[in-house]
Design an enzyme around this catalytic site. Sequence first.
Site, PDB file in Angstrom:
ATOM      1  N   ASP A   1      36.825 -25.127  12.385  1.00 50.04           N
ATOM      2  CA  ASP A   1      36.531 -24.286  11.909  1.00 50.04           C
ATOM      3  C   ASP A   1      35.164 -24.467  11.399  1.00 50.04           C
ATOM      4  O   ASP A   1      35.316 -25.683  10.756  1.00 50.04           O
ATOM      5  CB  ASP A   1      37.594 -23.928  10.471  1.00 50.04           C
TER       6      ASP A   1
ATOM      7  N   TRP B   1      38.384 -24.925   2.455  1.00 48.40           N
ATOM      8  CA  TRP B   1      39.026 -24.040   3.345  1.00 48.40           C
ATOM      9  C   TRP B   1      40.034 -24.564   4.503  1.00 48.40           C
ATOM     10  O   TRP B   1      40.589 -23.858   4.588  1.00 48.40           O
ATOM     11  CB  TRP B   1      37.381 -23.764   3.915  1.00 48.40           C
TER      12      TRP B   1
ATOM     13  N   LYS C   1      27.329 -17.938   8.077  1.00 54.08           N
ATOM     14  CA  LYS C   1      26.844 -18.935   7.204  1.00 54.08           C
ATOM     15  C   LYS C   1      25.397 -18.884   8.457  1.00 54.08           C
ATOM     16  O   LYS C   1      24.720 -19.208   8.027  1.00 54.08           O
ATOM     17  CB  LYS C   1      27.017 -19.649   7.096  1.00 54.08           C
TER      18      LYS C   1
END
Length: 366
Positions: free
Chosen positions: A175, A105, A199
């Site tokens: 992030d 990511w 999540k």
Amino acid sequence: MLTTTRIFNFSAGPAVLPLPVLEQVRDHLVALPGVGMSILEISHRSRTFEEILRETQADIRKVGNIPGNYNILFLQGGASLQFAMVPMNLLPAGQTADYLVTGSWAEKAAKEARKFGQVRVAASTQAENFARIPDQREIALTGDAAYVHMTSNNTIFGTQWKTLPDVGDRPLVSDTSSDMFSRPLDVSRHALIYAGAQKNLGPSGVTVVIIRDDMIERSARASGALATMLSYKVHADNGSLYNTPPVFAVYIIGLVMKWALKAGGLEALARVNERKAAKLYAEIDRSGFYRGHAHPNSRSLMNVTFRLPSEELEKMFVKESTAAGFDGLKGHRSVGGLRASIYNAFPEEGIDALVGFMREFERKHG
Ligand SMILES: *Cc1c(COP(=O)(O)O)cnc(C)c1O
């Protein structure tokens, strides 16, 4: 017959939600108490929703201990759109943004940012297949970096920053999609924090962005050249109601925040998360049959990645565990093996059950 038995959901995301939240959503789905309409039917301009939005923001502020000079925004496009919005808004021409590349990511974030400006990789553990978080000494920052971007938890590789990197007075952008509100976080050391909700915070469809006032000012300078929907300034000025926000997703985040407060807040959640992860890592370390991917001092409390002695055994593990009621344990293809995602809402009984399954599997096949 309809089955309503819940199995253990180890999915990396969208992921398990707290059962009391799901039950409340079910109970109030057809008509919100005192409103007589479903949350799925009401106007985002209604008094009811404005109150839900305000209360959800207030509860996020309470849970995260977020100072008054930070705005809480509800955006769409997932964390992936933040990979673009961050540089579009915060990386002026002629300046450099530093990226700490600790996983897939983080790589994607850096790659996207390159479309909009100058990007430098200030640290990377790619050569070790992202099995660890870089040490402070390995981080070489640009003197006047526009910002430093990090990924607090690497969902795919199962690593997590244990302390924030020291970036001096450069703005830190994080992030936190896969560990937001899983432990206390020092918001004041960040300029911007973003997390796709699916999540640890709620369902898919909404991204929470926590952005400091001075970054809104920087966004204002960039906004003239941006599509309206891509400007932080626009969303902040309109209180996340510039256009129709994801009403249902915001509502559920609100319920998850109430659940988190009732559970005792981030310190209490962190204690449970540490205990849950410790049980799994202890089992992985016990005999040598299982092998953790992450270095012990970089291990994630949210995503536990591990291998078995052969790919054949890994396939068998996935098959047998699925049949036994453990869903979502297959690891990401870039690591292989298994991954147990054990977010805030994942019940501790599920950890105990998986440990039992792992022992039995080793006894049969080890
Ligand atoms: C899942 C994930 C993303 C991608 O999120 P989307 O909302 O699907 O765009 C980005 N970063 C991290 C750390 C993630 O875990």
